[in-house]
Write an enzyme that holds these catalytic residues in place. Structure first.
Site, PDB file in Angstrom:
ATOM      1  N   GLU A 535     -30.577  81.731 -64.303  1.00  0.00           N
ATOM      2  CA  GLU A 535     -30.170  82.149 -65.658  1.00  0.00           C
ATOM      3  C   GLU A 535     -28.674  82.437 -65.630  1.00  0.00           C
ATOM      4  O   GLU A 535     -28.203  83.252 -64.821  1.00  0.00           O
ATOM      5  CB  GLU A 535     -30.932  83.385 -66.111  1.00  0.00           C
ATOM      6  CG  GLU A 535     -30.491  83.861 -67.499  1.00  0.00           C
ATOM      7  CD  GLU A 535     -31.192  85.131 -67.956  1.00  0.00           C
ATOM      8  OE1 GLU A 535     -30.773  85.701 -68.977  1.00  0.00           O
ATOM      9  OE2 GLU A 535     -32.159  85.560 -67.277  1.00  0.00           O
ATOM     10  N   ASN A 596     -28.583  82.424 -72.317  1.00  0.00           N
ATOM     11  CA  ASN A 596     -28.948  83.118 -73.545  1.00  0.00           C
ATOM     12  C   ASN A 596     -28.158  82.571 -74.727  1.00  0.00           C
ATOM     13  O   ASN A 596     -26.974  82.245 -74.604  1.00  0.00           O
ATOM     14  CB  ASN A 596     -28.680  84.622 -73.406  1.00  0.00           C
ATOM     15  CG  ASN A 596     -29.605  85.267 -72.397  1.00  0.00           C
ATOM     16  OD1 ASN A 596     -30.775  85.500 -72.664  1.00  0.00           O
ATOM     17  ND2 ASN A 596     -29.067  85.540 -71.207  1.00  0.00           N
ATOM     18  N   GLU A 628     -32.499  80.439 -74.004  1.00  0.00           N
ATOM     19  CA  GLU A 628     -33.277  81.655 -74.216  1.00  0.00           C
ATOM     20  C   GLU A 628     -32.832  82.341 -75.500  1.00  0.00           C
ATOM     21  O   GLU A 628     -31.629  82.575 -75.697  1.00  0.00           O
ATOM     22  CB  GLU A 628     -33.099  82.601 -73.023  1.00  0.00           C
ATOM     23  CG  GLU A 628     -33.520  81.996 -71.690  1.00  0.00           C
ATOM     24  CD  GLU A 628     -33.361  82.967 -70.543  1.00  0.00           C
ATOM     25  OE1 GLU A 628     -33.149  84.176 -70.822  1.00  0.00           O
ATOM     26  OE2 GLU A 628     -33.448  82.544 -69.375  1.00  0.00           O
ATOM     27  N   ASP A 657     -37.137  85.211 -75.073  1.00  0.00           N
ATOM     28  CA  ASP A 657     -36.680  86.256 -74.162  1.00  0.00           C
ATOM     29  C   ASP A 657     -37.141  87.627 -74.656  1.00  0.00           C
ATOM     30  O   ASP A 657     -37.367  87.833 -75.857  1.00  0.00           O
ATOM     31  CB  ASP A 657     -35.149  86.210 -74.085  1.00  0.00           C
ATOM     32  CG  ASP A 657     -34.613  86.959 -72.875  1.00  0.00           C
ATOM     33  OD1 ASP A 657     -35.412  87.272 -71.976  1.00  0.00           O
ATOM     34  OD2 ASP A 657     -33.397  87.212 -72.832  1.00  0.00           O
ATOM     35  N   GLU A 721     -39.467  89.480 -66.005  1.00  0.00           N
ATOM     36  CA  GLU A 721     -38.078  89.913 -65.829  1.00  0.00           C
ATOM     37  C   GLU A 721     -38.029  91.322 -65.231  1.00  0.00           C
ATOM     38  O   GLU A 721     -38.967  92.107 -65.366  1.00  0.00           O
ATOM     39  CB  GLU A 721     -37.343  89.906 -67.170  1.00  0.00           C
ATOM     40  CG  GLU A 721     -37.195  88.538 -67.801  1.00  0.00           C
ATOM     41  CD  GLU A 721     -36.395  88.600 -69.097  1.00  0.00           C
ATOM     42  OE1 GLU A 721     -35.323  87.981 -69.150  1.00  0.00           O
ATOM     43  OE2 GLU A 721     -36.855  89.264 -70.055  1.00  0.00           O
TER      44      GLU A 721
END
Length: 785
Positions: A535, A596, A628, A657, A721
């Site tokens: 990520e 993101n 995300e 997310d 997460e």
């Protein structure tokens, strides 16, 4: 030169030649007695015949108004020519009586008929279109002009002929009177024609063909008696065909596009008529005898005066009406300049004026700045029409809650204000009332809306800008404290706000100076500790402050809109680096790279094309990119939904997310084209605790268990997460989770650290968990954010 123009020029020259020949003969007759007196009567019919031929060129005009006018003129010229031809034949047959013989009655009737036809032709030409009071005003003006001019022509023309020492026949005076009538009527009519198919100068020339000779004949008759018939017939009256032919030429020039712009003299004619009608009165005042012709003029003067009074009364009423309209328009414009067009509240300009006056007065001045919270969501989800309706309802609420001494204002957009100047003003009480009123559904759509209110009390020496700045700072602080509340400004409150604003300015500089770096947090298979993805996260290396936390600069980037270029930078760098890893470690080395995406980016109309360009430029396959998005971003309206579905159609994998933290998580999984669900860290914390109470443990694991079951049912992948311990890994594996990320599995690291992880992984396909953690710590960046 066209054939018709050449013929017309010939006709004009012919009529001029006839008039000139008549003048030469007249001089010869009066000086040496050349020829018979009856010869004087042949020039008018010859010129009339030529004029009739010239008028015939216009009788086939395309426009019906012009065609009707010129056909009537042709009939009039023919009738007058026939009448004077009859007179000429009669005079030549009785040459010895030419001086005293009257015009035969049939000839006079035919000529009079011609004058009446010409007068009718002029009367039927349409004038300027008018209605209401304007139509009556124009009619009065024309009556004033007609009576005034007719009275003067009567006094100086016809009346002297009636009382001359050698009185003329009734036929002659009738024709002179008709000629003058045509002239006066034409002058009155043509002055009120604002252009049209019939040329104004052409009509004036045709009318002058009757009026000019008639006036000259009357003067000659009074001054010279019967002998004046010779110059009248040979010199003066042949000018009529010349003027008519010149009128035809003027019309042809106008039809060829050489028409002059119409000039209206109608506004001056009534005043000229009043002056002219006073000329006979002045003559009487200077000693002229008061005979019956003068009495006729006196009656005409009285009528003109009465008409002028009526005209002035109508003008007064019209001026009063126009003044009233002008005042209403001025008031309306003043209102529109100082009030908001949508809500009707005072606008920013009036607000500043009133605040300036309040600061100059000795009393208090308090400003409440009201900013609606999340109003953009209303526009995005329900449309701008619903948003406008909501703003109108908020404005009505402000009117209802504010007092007589308060001024409610729409500052702009979704921002309102209230200026309080009363001695008993309690701004906190008004703020509570406003927040209480907004807590209930408003507008026709029954919507709930919240607001953040900032209160600023003007201190001694304060300016408009300083008070508004303090109110802005208070509003910002209210939003920072959770919205839906009010804050009163106090000294020093603006410093953190200023720092936040300065941070936004530094973001722009940081983008230009390449101060941002992309780091990558590994995404790991929990059963074998194998890195399958990363990520991408952004970090800011400030030259003076060192590492700036994303929690500090990301909100500033969102607020300023710089999140769009910042996100574009992260996207392109991630795609580039992922392709580099694929080239170095092969397709099995790293399965996917994610980053993101904010709601602001999804609202950007160029976002999809930016993603497509980043993939095309880097060569990264679409299925290896993961974007995300949070639940709150997905719920930001149809534009975001269209963007997400378009990305899904491109083959890009979408991850939801922080799943489980929103209010509509379950329904989103049916409407949102997600491929991955990421369990939020808040549901991972404490999932491993075993306190000997099975019920408590089941409660801590309930959300995680529900999410994995729902994801499996819908065919979605899952990622847990925030994993921070081996016990959490074990608990998640028991629940069915196979992929996770967190500080226990790997800290965010530079691309070189990920490369060392992948290189080690390539050499040892199934490294131990302890060895993976050691490598992760070895490549961990010096600061966490």
């Amino acid at each position: 030169m066209t054939r018709s123009t050449h013929q017309l020029t010939t006709h004009v020259r012919a009529t001029v030649a006839v008039a000139a020949l008549g003048a030469v003969w007249c001089v010869g007759f009066l000086t040496v007695g050349a020829g018979s007196e009856a010869i004087a009567y042949v020039f008018v019919p010859i010129g009339g015949a030529v004029a009739a031929v010239s008028v015939r060129h216009l009788t086939g005009a395309a426009d019906p108004v012009a065609r009707r006018f010129w056909r009537a003129v042709l009939v009039a010229v023919v009738l007058i020519t026939v009448g004077y031809t009859w007179l000429a034949v009669d005079m030549l047959a009785h040459a010895d009586q030419a001086r005293t013989r009257s015009m035969p009655a049939p000839a006079a009737a035919c000529t009079a008929r011609g004058f009446l036809v010409a007068f009718g032709a002029l009367a039927r030409v349409p004038v300027v279109a008018a209605g209401g009071a304007e139509r009556w005003r124009m009619a009065l003006d024309r009556m004033i002009v007609f009576l005034g001019c007719a009275a003067v022509l009567w006094y100086v023309g016809l009346a002297p002929m009636l009382s001359a020492r050698e009185p003329w026949s009734r036929q002659a005076m009738l024709l002179v009177g008709l000629g003058l009538l045509v002239a006066v009527g034409a002058a009155t009519k043509v002055s009120y024609i604002g252009g049209g198919p019939v040329d104004g100068p052409a009509m004036r020339l045709v009318a002058a063909g009757g009026g000019v000779p008639a006036g000259a004949v009357s003067v000659l008759a009074v001054q010279f008696g019967y002998i004046a018939s010779v110059p009248a017939q040979a010199v003066v009256m042949p000018l009529a065909p010349v003027l008519v032919t010149l009128g035809v030429a003027a019309q042809i020039r106008a039809d060829a596009g050489r028409r002059r712009d119409p000039v209206r003299h109608g506004a001056l004619l009534p005043y000229l008529a009043m002056i002219l009608v006073d000329v006979p009165l002045i003559a009487v005042a200077l000693g002229a005898p008061l005979r019956w012709p003068v009495r006729v003029v006196l009656i005409a003067a009285v009528l003109v005066t009465a008409l002028v009074m009526v005209r002035q009364y109508l003008a007064y009423r019209e001026n009063a009406r126009l003044l009233h309209i002008a005042r209403r328009q001025e008031d309306r414009l003043q209102y529109e300049v100082s009030h908001d067009g949508l809500t009707g509240l005072a606008n920013r300009a009036l607000f500043r004026d009133r605040l300036t006056a309040a600061l100059a007065a000795p009393g208090p001045a308090v400003v409440l700045l009201i900013d609606l919270d999340d109003f953009k969501t209303v526009n995005d989800l329900l449309g701008h029409g619903t948003g406008d309706s909501l703003l109108v309802s908020v404005a009505g609420l402000l009117r209802a809650e504010t007092g007589d001494d308060d001024l409610a204002v729409r500052v702009g957009g979704d921002e309102f204000a209230v200026l309080m100047t009363g001695a008993a003003a309690v701004p906190e009480e008004l703020a509570r009332r406003l927040l209480g009123a907004l807590a209930r559904p408003i507008s026709e759509h029954r919507l709930l809306v919240q607001a953040s209110i900032g209160i600023a009390v003007a201190s001694p020496g304060a300016t408009v800008d300083s008070v508004l700045r303090d109110a802005d700072v208070a509003v910002f602080t209210a939003k920072q404290r959770g919205k839906a509340g009010f804050v009163r400004y106090v000294d020093g409150m603006g410093e953190p706000v200023l720092a936040h604003m300065q941070l936004g300015a530094e973001l722009r500089r940081a983008l230009d100076d390449d101060e941002f770096r992309v780091v990558y947090q590994p995404i790991v298979r929990l059963d074998c500790n194998r890195v399958i993805g990363v990520e991408a996260l952004v970090r800011w290396h400030h030259p003076g402050r060192g590492m700036v936390s994303p929690a500090e600069f990301i909100p500033a980037a969102e607020r300023t809109g710089l999140i769009v270029p910042l996100g574009r930078f992260v996207l392109r760098e991630t795609c580039r680096q992922a392709v580099a890893w694929l080239a170095e470690f092969g397709p099995d080395g790293l399965q996917e790279a994610g980053l993101n995406v904010s709601a602001r980016q999804l609202h950007d109309p160029d976002f999809v094309s930016d993603v497509a360009a980043a993939l095309a430029d880097s060569g990264l396959p679409c299925e290896r990119l993961v974007l995300e998005v949070t639940e709150s971003a997905v719920l930001r309206g149809p534009q975001v939904s269209r963007t997400l579905h378009e990305l899904d159609r491109m083959g890009i994998r979408l991850a939801l997310d922080d799943f489980g933290t929103g209010e509509s998580s379950l329904s989103l999984l049916r409407a949102f084209p997600a491929a991955i669900v990421k369990l939020d860290k808040s549901f991972v914390d404490g999932i491993e605790i075993d306190d000997g109470r099975p019920a408590a443990a089941d409660a801590r694991q309930a959300v995680a268990r529900a999410v994995i079951q729902l994801a499996h049912a819908l065919g979605l992948d899952t990622v847990a997460e925030g994993i921070e311990s081996p016990e959490q890994v074990a608990a998640l594996l028991d629940l069915g989770y196979t992929v996770g990320q967190g500080f226990y599995l790997g800290h965010p690291m530079a691309a070189e650290g990920v490369s060392r992880l992948l290189a080690h992984q390539r050499g040892r396909p199934s490294p131990s968990a302890e060895r993976t953690r050691e490598i992760s710590r070895a490549v961990r960046p010096p600061a966490r954010g």
